[in-house]
Design an enzyme around this catalytic site. Structure first.
Site, short mmCIF file in Angstrom:
data_model
loop_
_atom_site.label_atom_id
_atom_site.label_comp_id
_atom_site.label_asym_id
_atom_site.label_seq_id
_atom_site.Cartn_x
_atom_site.Cartn_y
_atom_site.Cartn_z
N CYS A 24 24.75 45.89 2.81
CA CYS A 24 24.58 46.39 3.42
C CYS A 24 23.82 45.14 4.69
O CYS A 24 22.29 45.69 4.20
CB CYS A 24 24.25 48.26 3.89
SG CYS A 24 24.06 48.62 5.30
N ASN A 67 27.91 45.63 -4.58
CA ASN A 67 27.89 46.61 -4.82
C ASN A 67 27.72 46.45 -6.48
O ASN A 67 28.72 44.97 -7.36
CB ASN A 67 30.28 46.50 -4.51
CG ASN A 67 29.82 47.89 -3.47
OD1 ASN A 67 29.80 47.00 -2.18
ND2 ASN A 67 30.11 48.16 -3.45
P1 HMG Z 1 25.73 50.91 19.67
O1 HMG Z 1 25.62 49.30 20.82
O2 HMG Z 1 25.06 52.26 20.06
O3 HMG Z 1 26.73 51.74 20.16
O4 HMG Z 1 26.36 51.23 18.28
P2 HMG Z 1 27.76 51.64 22.07
O5 HMG Z 1 28.50 53.24 21.98
O6 HMG Z 1 26.32 52.12 22.91
O7 HMG Z 1 28.66 50.30 22.32
C1 HMG Z 1 28.08 49.33 22.46
C2 HMG Z 1 29.29 48.38 22.66
O8 HMG Z 1 29.81 48.33 21.08
C3 HMG Z 1 30.29 48.96 23.39
O9 HMG Z 1 31.27 47.16 23.73
C4 HMG Z 1 31.54 49.26 22.60
O10 HMG Z 1 32.93 49.13 23.14
C5 HMG Z 1 30.94 48.67 21.46
P3 HMG Z 1 29.95 46.74 24.96
O11 HMG Z 1 30.27 47.78 26.70
O12 HMG Z 1 28.82 46.65 24.86
O13 HMG Z 1 30.67 45.38 25.35
N1 HMG Z 1 32.01 49.39 20.51
C6 HMG Z 1 32.45 49.22 19.99
N2 HMG Z 1 33.38 48.20 19.79
C7 HMG Z 1 34.91 47.91 18.60
N3 HMG Z 1 34.08 49.24 17.11
C8 HMG Z 1 33.62 50.34 17.68
C9 HMG Z 1 32.78 50.59 18.42
N4 HMG Z 1 31.71 50.79 19.00
C10 HMG Z 1 31.21 51.10 19.86
N5 HMG Z 1 34.29 51.07 16.70
C11 HMG Z 1 27.88 51.57 16.37
C12 HMG Z 1 26.79 52.42 17.86
C13 HMG Z 1 28.48 52.72 15.42
C14 HMG Z 1 29.08 51.29 17.43
C15 HMG Z 1 27.53 50.01 15.97
O14 HMG Z 1 26.26 50.10 15.72
C16 HMG Z 1 27.96 49.58 14.61
O15 HMG Z 1 29.42 49.04 15.04
N6 HMG Z 1 27.41 49.77 13.43
C17 HMG Z 1 28.32 48.95 12.48
C18 HMG Z 1 27.02 48.66 10.49
C19 HMG Z 1 27.93 48.51 9.96
O16 HMG Z 1 29.23 48.99 10.25
N7 HMG Z 1 27.20 48.81 8.60
C20 HMG Z 1 28.06 49.00 7.35
C21 HMG Z 1 28.24 49.25 7.18
S1 HMG Z 1 27.87 50.95 6.73
C22 HMG Z 1 27.52 50.85 4.40
O17 HMG Z 1 27.90 49.71 4.42
C23 HMG Z 1 27.63 51.74 3.86
C24 HMG Z 1 28.26 52.34 2.80
O18 HMG Z 1 28.90 50.80 2.32
C25 HMG Z 1 27.80 53.20 1.44
C26 HMG Z 1 26.28 52.60 1.47
O19 HMG Z 1 26.84 51.81 0.18
O20 HMG Z 1 26.05 53.62 0.76
C27 HMG Z 1 29.34 52.89 3.46
MG MG Z 2 27.88 49.88 0.03
#
Ligand code: HMG
Ligand code: MG
Length: 299
Positions: free
Chosen positions: A240, A249
């Site tokens: 991540c 992983n």
């Molecule tokens: P934010 O900046 O707080 O969001 O991010 P916001 O709602 O204020 O939106 C900001 C901008 O993002 C806006 O665009 C939205 O339209 C856009 P702007 O107006 O600035 O041009 N936006 C999006 N665009 C495309 N698709 C979307 C989306 N949502 C908002 N879905 C947010 C909040 C959740 C979006 C951000 O923090 C994010 O995308 N985080 C993802 C992080 C991530 O992917 N991490 C890795 C996955 S988790 C993981 O790996 C763990 C796991 O494997 C299990 C484990 O190992 O424990 C699952």
């Molecule tokens: Mg993971």
């Protein structure tokens, strides 16, 4: 106690693997990866993530990748969505299963999705409602179940509370993630046992990163507790981007080798999986993290 000898592998390489790789693979290579994985007998392949492309540029091509993959009969291709916007993007390209994700630690959740645990769950409510109406299945992830890069220790009670909440909201499966790979077998077992007292074991999956080399040992302890769904990534890629120091992983090849060696079934053709892992490592220009693939492809 679940004594079934069949384990379902949830292959997360195309998502968890590629989200953290430095090399930006072209969409065509990601599509080929998923198509190759589909031919190994895997039943579940997490294909990509509809998160903000600013946060995870590696998966900005999610729509193109999802549209491009050959959907093999009998294989499910879930995708990660953090909010309704992600859900809508996923639905537009025909996703039939999505995964929402939160954590057992507040600090990690803030770093990863810019929300508290409660806020993130509030965002899932409309996703769950839409998914129910659309007939889309939802998986849930709880991160940092055995430790947090910011907070350190994570109380088991917090893991149980978040897992139960996701299950109550309608997640058909809750995957328990050791995001930074710090867990050890007795702790993994105790955590799983506590969660399984509140959420049925057949609705639980385990998700280990192998940072400290404990993943297979942890998986074995959890198998003994009765879990039968294991997340892993071909070639042991990824991690991540918002979990400092977390490596890949556990490698799918290593998990499948161990399970088959124990007389358990997965439906996965290990030779094809090894071939795919070696091919992916070549695409990424790095050595595979799978010990089995290393052993099988040594000159
Ligand atoms: P934010 O900046 O707080 O969001 O991010 P916001 O709602 O204020 O939106 C900001 C901008 O993002 C806006 O665009 C939205 O339209 C856009 P702007 O107006 O600035 O041009 N936006 C999006 N665009 C495309 N698709 C979307 C989306 N949502 C908002 N879905 C947010 C909040 C959740 C979006 C951000 O923090 C994010 O995308 N985080 C993802 C992080 C991530 O992917 N991490 C890795 C996955 S988790 C993981 O790996 C763990 C796991 O494997 C299990 C484990 O190992 O424990 C699952
Ligand atoms: Mg993971």
């Amino acid at each position: 106690m679940n004594t079934s000898s069949h384990v379902r592998i949830v292959e997360v390489g195309p998502r968890d693997g590629l989200q953290n790789e430095k090399a930006l693979l072209p969409a065509a290579v990601k599509i080929e990866l998923i198509d190759r994985l589909s031919a190994t007998g895997l039943a579940t392949i997490e294909a990509t993530s509809f998160v903000s492309p600013k946060w995870v540029p590696q998966l900005a091509d999610a729509a193109e990748v999802f549209r491009g993959i050959r959907k093999a009969p009998g294989v499910v291709y879930p995708v990660l969505v953090p909010n309704l916007q992600g859900y809508e993007r996923a639905l537009e390209v025909g996703a039939t299963e999505v995964a929402v994700f939160t954590a057992a630690s507040e600090a990690f959740n803030r770093a990863n999705i810019n929300a508290s645990i409660d806020e993130s769950i509030d965002r899932f409510v409309p996703v769950m409602e839409r998914a129910r109406a659309d007939g889309v299945a939802v998986r849930g992830y709880v991160s940092t179940v055995l430790g947090c890069p910011y907070q350190g220790e994570v109380p088991i009670a917090d893991v149980v509370r978040v897992a139960r909440r996701l299950h109550e909201l309608g997640c058909h499966e809750v995957s328990l993630g050791d995001t930074i790979g710090v867990g050890t077998p007795a702790k993994a077992r105790a955590m799983l046992r506590a969660v399984a007292a509140e959420v049925p074991m057949d609705a639980l999956a385990i998700h280990f990163h192998d940072t400290y080399g404990q993943a297979l040992a942890n998986i074995l302890a959890c198998l003994e507790e009765g879990v039968r769904v294991i997340d892993s990534a071909v070639s042991g890629t990824g991690g991540c981007p918002y979990a400092r120091g977390a490596t890949g992983n556990v490698a799918s090849e290593d998990v499948v080798y161990m399970l088959h060696g124990m007389g358990m079934t997965t439906g996965v053709d290990l030779d094809r999986l090894v071939e795919t892992g070696a091919w992916l490592a070549a695409q990424l220009g790095k050595e595979t993290a799978s010990r089995v693939t290393r052993a099988r492809t040594a000159a």
